[in-house]
Design an enzyme around this catalytic site. Structure first.
Site, PDB file in Angstrom:
ATOM      1  N   HIS A  44       0.811  -0.946  -0.001  1.00  0.00           N
ATOM      2  CA  HIS A  44       0.054  -0.026  -0.021  1.00  0.00           C
ATOM      3  C   HIS A  44       1.017   1.330   0.043  1.00  0.00           C
ATOM      4  O   HIS A  44       1.344   1.833   0.978  1.00  0.00           O
ATOM      5  CB  HIS A  44      -0.797  -0.108   1.203  1.00  0.00           C
ATOM      6  CG  HIS A  44      -1.993   1.020   1.183  1.00  0.00           C
ATOM      7  ND1 HIS A  44      -3.087   1.003   1.921  1.00  0.00           N
ATOM      8  CD2 HIS A  44      -1.924   2.326   0.801  1.00  0.00           C
ATOM      9  CE1 HIS A  44      -3.926   2.094   1.827  1.00  0.00           C
ATOM     10  NE2 HIS A  44      -3.029   2.964   0.965  1.00  0.00           N
ATOM     11  N   HIS A  94       1.518   4.865  -2.457  1.00  0.00           N
ATOM     12  CA  HIS A  94       1.015   5.849  -3.395  1.00  0.00           C
ATOM     13  C   HIS A  94       2.482   6.671  -3.856  1.00  0.00           C
ATOM     14  O   HIS A  94       2.927   7.039  -2.806  1.00  0.00           O
ATOM     15  CB  HIS A  94       0.017   6.975  -2.924  1.00  0.00           C
ATOM     16  CG  HIS A  94      -1.379   6.411  -2.631  1.00  0.00           C
ATOM     17  ND1 HIS A  94      -2.331   6.181  -3.162  1.00  0.00           N
ATOM     18  CD2 HIS A  94      -1.550   5.951  -1.232  1.00  0.00           C
ATOM     19  CE1 HIS A  94      -3.247   5.629  -2.375  1.00  0.00           C
ATOM     20  NE2 HIS A  94      -2.691   5.506  -1.109  1.00  0.00           N
ATOM     21  N   HIS A 116      -9.324   1.085  -1.664  1.00  0.00           N
ATOM     22  CA  HIS A 116      -9.372   1.889  -0.187  1.00  0.00           C
ATOM     23  C   HIS A 116     -10.565   1.509   0.218  1.00  0.00           C
ATOM     24  O   HIS A 116     -11.741   1.769  -0.432  1.00  0.00           O
ATOM     25  CB  HIS A 116      -9.045   3.018  -0.374  1.00  0.00           C
ATOM     26  CG  HIS A 116      -7.439   3.359  -0.349  1.00  0.00           C
ATOM     27  ND1 HIS A 116      -6.574   2.903  -1.385  1.00  0.00           N
ATOM     28  CD2 HIS A 116      -6.702   4.106   0.039  1.00  0.00           C
ATOM     29  CE1 HIS A 116      -5.529   3.253  -1.572  1.00  0.00           C
ATOM     30  NE2 HIS A 116      -5.494   4.159  -0.359  1.00  0.00           N
ATOM     31  N   GLU A 130     -11.209   3.193   5.715  1.00  0.00           N
ATOM     32  CA  GLU A 130     -10.296   4.128   6.345  1.00  0.00           C
ATOM     33  C   GLU A 130     -11.078   5.311   6.997  1.00  0.00           C
ATOM     34  O   GLU A 130     -10.986   5.239   8.269  1.00  0.00           O
ATOM     35  CB  GLU A 130      -9.277   4.834   5.127  1.00  0.00           C
ATOM     36  CG  GLU A 130      -8.343   5.812   5.758  1.00  0.00           C
ATOM     37  CD  GLU A 130      -7.614   6.454   4.404  1.00  0.00           C
ATOM     38  OE1 GLU A 130      -7.936   6.596   3.359  1.00  0.00           O
ATOM     39  OE2 GLU A 130      -6.675   7.039   4.752  1.00  0.00           O
ATOM     40  N   ASP A 136       1.717   3.982   2.962  1.00  0.00           N
ATOM     41  CA  ASP A 136       0.891   4.852   2.378  1.00  0.00           C
ATOM     42  C   ASP A 136       1.381   5.870   1.393  1.00  0.00           C
ATOM     43  O   ASP A 136       1.614   5.764   0.149  1.00  0.00           O
ATOM     44  CB  ASP A 136       0.077   5.233   3.269  1.00  0.00           C
ATOM     45  CG  ASP A 136      -1.584   5.505   2.923  1.00  0.00           C
ATOM     46  OD1 ASP A 136      -1.688   5.322   1.696  1.00  0.00           O
ATOM     47  OD2 ASP A 136      -2.434   6.040   3.480  1.00  0.00           O
ATOM     48  N   ASP A 137       1.690   7.023   2.249  1.00  0.00           N
ATOM     49  CA  ASP A 137       2.259   8.261   1.583  1.00  0.00           C
ATOM     50  C   ASP A 137       3.352   8.744   2.490  1.00  0.00           C
ATOM     51  O   ASP A 137       3.108   9.729   3.245  1.00  0.00           O
ATOM     52  CB  ASP A 137       1.324   9.404   1.615  1.00  0.00           C
ATOM     53  CG  ASP A 137       0.178   8.861   0.449  1.00  0.00           C
ATOM     54  OD1 ASP A 137       0.192   9.060  -0.615  1.00  0.00           O
ATOM     55  OD2 ASP A 137      -1.065   8.565   1.214  1.00  0.00           O
TER      56      ASP A 137
HETATM   57  N1  HPA Z   1      -6.624   7.369   1.060  1.00  0.00           N
HETATM   58  C1  HPA Z   1      -7.112   7.633   0.101  1.00  0.00           C
HETATM   59  N2  HPA Z   1      -6.887   8.236  -0.944  1.00  0.00           N
HETATM   60  C2  HPA Z   1      -5.214   8.350  -0.912  1.00  0.00           C
HETATM   61  C3  HPA Z   1      -4.575   8.294   0.162  1.00  0.00           C
HETATM   62  C4  HPA Z   1      -5.122   7.509   1.341  1.00  0.00           C
HETATM   63  O1  HPA Z   1      -4.416   7.267   2.281  1.00  0.00           O
HETATM   64  N3  HPA Z   1      -3.297   8.501  -0.091  1.00  0.00           N
HETATM   65  C5  HPA Z   1      -3.261   8.941  -1.532  1.00  0.00           C
HETATM   66  N4  HPA Z   1      -4.440   8.911  -1.813  1.00  0.00           N
HETATM   67 ZN    ZN Z   2      -3.804   4.645   0.409  1.00  0.00          ZN
END
Ligand code: HPA
Ligand code: ZN
Length: 362
Positions: free
Chosen positions: A46, A48, A226, A229, A307-308
Site C-alpha cells: 500500500h 502511493h 481503499h 479508512e 501509504d504516503d
Molecule cells: N487514502 C485515500 N486516498 C489516498 C490516500 C489515502 O490514504 N493516499 C493517497 N490517496
Molecule cells: Zn492509500
C-alpha cells in the site's frame, strides 16, 4: 503484542501450523539506535508513488521545470504537514503534484522511493499511481506511466526490489472518467497488473465503480480498493461483494463490525494497514489507540505499509519502529506481519516462495 503465540498459526506458512524457531537477535532491541529497527524482508502493498514526493524533490523539480511554488522553502512546506482528516491531506498531495511534468520527473520520484524502500527492508513493492491526477493537469498517460515504469523496469537490478504497478482511480471523480482512463491504459498496453480505488472515501462508496471493476477483471487485472479508512465498515463489504476485490487497503473500520471481522478472518482477506497514515489523518487519535494489535489478535490477515511516506512521517521501517516503540512487537508478530505481506502480494508464486525463503532465513 506477545500474546498471539499460542493461538496463531505459523506466520511463515498459511497451512503448516508448526512453530518456527526464530534465531535470537545478536543485539538486544534496546541496544539498537532508535531508527534502526531490525527489519525482516517484507512486501509493501500500500504505497502511493505520488505520496513519496519529498519536499526536497518538490523544490528540485519546481526549479528544473520553472514552476513557482507557493511556499518560501522546505520548512514552510513541511509546516503544512499537519492534517485534520483525509481531505486536508489530499488537497496538499494533489497541489504538490504540479511539479511532476516530464517522464524524467516521474522516474526520479520512483527511483528515490525504490532506493529508500530497499533500505527499509522492502523486497517487493506494489505501487499505486493516480493517472487521473496527472491527466487533469494536462500530463499525458504516456508521460506519467512510462516515467514510473522506466524506474520499475530496472528495480530488481538496481535495488533488489521486485515491483508491481497498480493504477488507482479517484473515487471522487465519475465512473465514466475512470472507464475512459482504464481504456487508455489498456490501449497503450500499460504495464499495470491491478487497479485500485483511492481519494476521498466518504460519500463515494465502492458500488459507484461496479462497471469499472468488472471491466478490469475481464481484462485480467487484479483488484484492490481503499475501504474502511474514513468510510464505514459497510464500504468494505461493498468492495468485496460488489467490486469483487481480493484485497482491502486500510480496512481498519472493519473492527466496528464483528460479523465482518469473522468473514475477513475466514476468507483470509488481506488488509493493507498503514499505522502512521492513520495517526496523521486522524483516523485514530494516537498510535497507542491503533487497532493493529486487536486486528492481529482477531486473526486478521494484516500487513504494515507506509501509504504516503513523504507526508506521514515515514517509510515501512519507520512504521515498524514506531509500532515497536508503542506496542513492543514480538519476533513472532514481526514475522507474521512480514509473512502476511508476502502471502498477500500479487507477486508470482515463484517470487513469493523466494521471499518466504528469504524471510525464513532472516
Ligand atoms: N487514502 C485515500 N486516498 C489516498 C490516500 C489515502 O490514504 N493516499 C493517497 N490517496
Ligand atoms: Zn492509500
Amino acid at each position: 503484542m506477545d500474546n498471539y503465540r499460542d493461538t496463531a498459526a505459523d506466520p511463515l506458512t498459511e497451512t503448516d501450523p508448526t512453530q518456527t524457531d526464530l534465531p535470537e537477535p545478536e543485539l538486544q532491541e534496546s541496544e539498537l539506535p532508535e531508527a534502526a529497527v531490525r527489519m525482516l524482508p517484507v512486501a509493501e502493498l500500500h504505497l502511493h508513488i505520488e505520496g513519496t514526493l519529498q519536499p526536497e524533490l518538490i523544490f528540485e523539480l519546481a526549479e528544473r521545470n520553472g514552476i513557482s511554488l507557493p511556499y518560501s522553502g522546505i520548512d514552510e512546506l513541511r509546516a503544512l504537514y499537519e492534517f485534520t482528516d483525509l481531505q486536508s491531506f489530499l488537497d496538499l498531495y494533489y497541489a504538490n503534484m504540479a511539479v511532476l511534468q516530464t517522464e524524467q520527473d516521474f522516474a526520479d520520484m520512483t527511483r528515490d522511493y525504490l532506493a529508500r524502500a530497499a533500505a527499509a527492508g522492502v523486497r517487493h513493492a506494489e505501487i499505486m499511481m493516480d493517472p487521473q491526477a496527472h491527466l487533469s493537469r494536462g500530463i499525458s498517460l504516456e508521460t506519467c506511466v512510462n516515467g514510473v515504469a522506466s524506474a520499475l523496469a530496472t528495480s530488481v537490478n538496481d535495488f533488489g526490489v521486485s515491483t508491481f504497478l497498480i493504477a488507482a482511480f479517484l473515487r471522487d471523480l465519475s465512473e465514466e472518467s475512470a472507464l475512459e482512463v482504464l481504456d487508455g491504459l489498456l490501449a497503450m498496453n500499460a504495464p499495470i497488473g491491478a487497479i485500485g480505488l483511492d481519494s476521498a472515501e466518504v460519500g463515494n462508496p465502492p458500488s459507484k465503480f461496479e462497471r469499472l471493476f468488472a471491466k478490469a477483471r475481464e481484462a485480467g487485472l487484479r483488484l484492490t480498493a481503499h475501504a474502511g479508512e474514513e468510510g464505514p465498515a459497510s464500504y468494505i463489504l461493498e468492495a468485496l461483494d460488489v467490486l469483487g476485490v481480493e484485497r482491502i487497503d486500510h480496512g481498519i473500520r472493519c473492527m466496528e463490525d464483528p460479523d465482518l471481522v469473522e468473514r475477513l478472518v475466514e476468507e483470509r482477506i488481506p488488509l493493507t494497514v498503514c499505522p502512521l497514515s492513520n495517526v496523521r489523518l486522524r483516523a485514530v487519535d494516537t498510535l497507542a489507540d491503533h487497532p493493529l494489535p486487536a486486528m492481529l489478535a482477531a486473526g486478521l490477515n494484516v500487513s504494515v505499509n507506509s501509504d504516503d511516506p513523504a507526508y506521514f512521517g515515514g517509510y515501512v521501517d519507520d512504521n515498524f519502529a514506531q509500532l515497536e516503540a508503542v506496542f513492543g512487537l514480538s519476533d513472532f508478530d514481526r514475522s507474521r506481519l512480514a509473512a502476511n505481506s508476502i502471502h498477500s502480494s500479487f507477486a508470482s508464486e515463484e517470487r513469493k516462495a523466494e521471499l518466504l525463503d528469504e524471510l525464513n532465513r532472516a
